[in-house]
Design an enzyme around this catalytic site. Structure first.
Site, mmCIF file in Angstrom:
data_model
loop_
_atom_site.group_PDB
_atom_site.id
_atom_site.type_symbol
_atom_site.label_atom_id
_atom_site.label_comp_id
_atom_site.label_asym_id
_atom_site.label_seq_id
_atom_site.Cartn_x
_atom_site.Cartn_y
_atom_site.Cartn_z
ATOM 1 C CB SER A 197 77.823 50.645 32.395
ATOM 2 O OG SER A 197 78.389 49.401 32.070
ATOM 3 C CB ALA A 198 76.944 46.560 36.436
ATOM 4 C CG HIS A 199 81.521 46.766 32.280
ATOM 5 N ND1 HIS A 199 82.759 47.153 31.806
ATOM 6 C CD2 HIS A 199 80.615 47.304 31.430
ATOM 7 C CE1 HIS A 199 82.595 47.881 30.709
ATOM 8 N NE2 HIS A 199 81.297 47.996 30.459
ATOM 9 C CB THR A 235 64.175 36.562 30.058
ATOM 10 O OG1 THR A 235 63.072 35.988 29.362
ATOM 11 C CG2 THR A 235 64.323 35.900 31.420
ATOM 12 C CB CYS A 323 85.361 52.975 22.535
ATOM 13 S SG CYS A 323 84.733 52.827 24.207
HETATM 14 C C1 PLP Z 1 81.811 52.550 29.286
HETATM 15 C C2 PLP Z 1 80.968 53.729 28.997
HETATM 16 C C3 PLP Z 1 79.732 53.589 28.318
HETATM 17 C C4 PLP Z 1 79.260 52.271 27.772
HETATM 18 O O1 PLP Z 1 78.909 51.341 28.765
HETATM 19 P P1 PLP Z 1 78.848 49.779 28.348
HETATM 20 O O2 PLP Z 1 78.154 49.126 29.484
HETATM 21 O O3 PLP Z 1 80.273 49.340 28.203
HETATM 22 O O4 PLP Z 1 78.078 49.692 27.090
HETATM 23 C C5 PLP Z 1 78.978 54.724 28.114
HETATM 24 N N1 PLP Z 1 79.384 55.926 28.547
HETATM 25 C C6 PLP Z 1 80.551 56.103 29.194
HETATM 26 C C7 PLP Z 1 80.930 57.466 29.670
HETATM 27 C C8 PLP Z 1 81.382 55.017 29.436
HETATM 28 O O5 PLP Z 1 82.545 55.200 30.064
#
Ligand code: PLP
Length: 379
Positions: A197-199, A235, A323
């Site tokens: 995940s990029a963020h 897209t 979360c």
């Molecule tokens: C943050 C996270 C995710 C979810 O990624 P998102 O792009 O926020 O949906 C999944 N697995 C782990 C281990 C993470 O830390």
């Protein structure tokens, strides 16, 4: 403000924003178009794919862009379940996975799949022997996270991969926390599927990717257009993907330097907090640990109060994980490592970023010492 919650998300790097901007206004073409203008954004997508593939020693055609790490995890699990349903319906995972994995497993259980949730030791580590003991002729997938998001423990990914490959079982790893912190080589580590995940590494939110080894015909989750070689309709988020690739370039370029820096900040926190604050435990492994993560359980304190007090001093940390922060119950990860309740209730996670400094760590430890003492006095 002192931001110490980088495992939840990171600020987008200024260079990443700069790289993305033209793709909102100038190069806004849909990559599926037939004209020259569309070729411009198409070219950028393929450049991004190459940069990302190189970062994990994969081939560009093995990289599929997704809308999040959560989507990549869902796709890996549900896709494999559908692909292999004739061969078997048994999946192996661990008790400490992210909810993107655990809740997808629960969904699959309702659909008739059988899931084995492997336990972990007190450090939060899955044993390779446990993986070996639990495979069956109908096991179709092993999904074990690379690094835990709450307590930072790194799993023996390469050994699990090696075993899974020998047994011809597909191996997926959620590498969202580990990517650009640990060197990843999907060939050497025998990884078949990998989520990112990029963020979490100074890229934009709402962008991620799933690596799918070339001989796995993972079916689509999303149906619609022919994007991503007909495997992921919708897209493409061109600006997001371009931004993610820029964040990858920056992260890869600084990989060892960042690693050393984070390690020294992390170890400074561990040393001082364990030495100077009584009745505290470090959750997770000391040796096999993510460079950016520390998790401490303070006995006799409510983590929500500590987080609130730290917040009043302008410091952002989290409880178990972002979360679950709204939930009162003890996180599934802390339960899985068998942490006594009096420490689990008082657990906070501090996750570091490359912009953090040693002065900030000093300020943090001093503030933390005072607040923990105050809270213990009150209770
Ligand atoms: C943050 C996270 C995710 C979810 O990624 P998102 O792009 O926020 O949906 C999944 N697995 C782990 C281990 C993470 O830390």
């Amino acid at each position: 403000m002192l931001y110490l919650d980088h495992a939840a998300t990171t600020a987008t790097h200024p260079e990443v924003i700069k790289e993305m901007l033209p793709f909102f206004q100038d190069v806004y073409s849909n990559p599926s178009g037939s004209y020259e203008f569309a070729a411009d954004s198409r070219l950028m997508l393929e450049r991004a794919r190459k940069v990302i593939a190189d970062s994990i020693h994969a081939k560009p055609e093995e990289i599929f862009f997704t809308g999040s790490g959560t989507e990549a995890d869902n796709w890996a699990l549900v896709g494999m379940a559908r692909l292999k349903k004739e061969q078997g319906k048994h999946i192996i995972t661990s008790t400490i996975e992210h909810h993107a994995i655990l809740r997808t497993c629960q969904y699959l259980e309702k659909k008739g799949y059988e899931i084995t949730y492997l336990p972990v030791d007190h450090d939060g580590c899955v044993s390779v022997e446990d993986v070996e003991r639990n495979i069956r002729p109908d096991t179709i997938l092993i999904s074990i996270m690379y690094a835990n998001n709450e307590i930072g423990t790194l799993q023996p990914v390469e050994r699990i991969g090696e075993f899974a490959r020998k047994k011809h079982i597909v191996f997926h790893t959620d590498a969202v926390q580990a990517y650009l912190h640990e060197p990843i080589d999907v060939v050497k580590q025998s990884i078949d599927l990998l989520s990112v995940s990029a963020h979490k590494f100074q890229g934009p939110k709402g962008t991620g990717f799933l690596y799918v080894r070339e001989n796995i015909a993972l079916p689509s989750l999303l149906h619609g257009g022919n994007q991503e070689r007909k495997r992921r309709a919708g897209t493409e988020n061109v600006a997001g993907i371009v931004g993610m690739a820029k964040a990858v370039s920056i992260g890869m370029h600084n990989l060892s330097e960042n690693h050393e820096k984070l390690l020294s900040l992390r170890n400074y926190l561990i040393d001082r907090i364990l030495k100077e604050i009584p009745d505290v435990v470090l959750n997770g492994s000391l040796e096999n640990r993510l460079d950016a993560n520390v998790s401490f359980g303070f006995r006799g304190i409510e983590s929500q109060s500590l987080i609130l007090f730290l917040d009043m001093e302008g410091i952002c940390v989290s409880g178990g994980s972002a979360c679950t922060s709204s939930e009162k119950s003890i996180s599934h990860v802390l339960q899985a490592i068998g942490l006594p309740e009096e420490y689990a209730r008082g657990t906070i996670r501090i996750s570091l970023g490359v912009e953090n400094t040693l002065e900030e760590m000093t300020y943090f430890v001093e503030t933390l010492k005072e607040l923990v003492a105050q809270l213990r006095e009150f209770s």
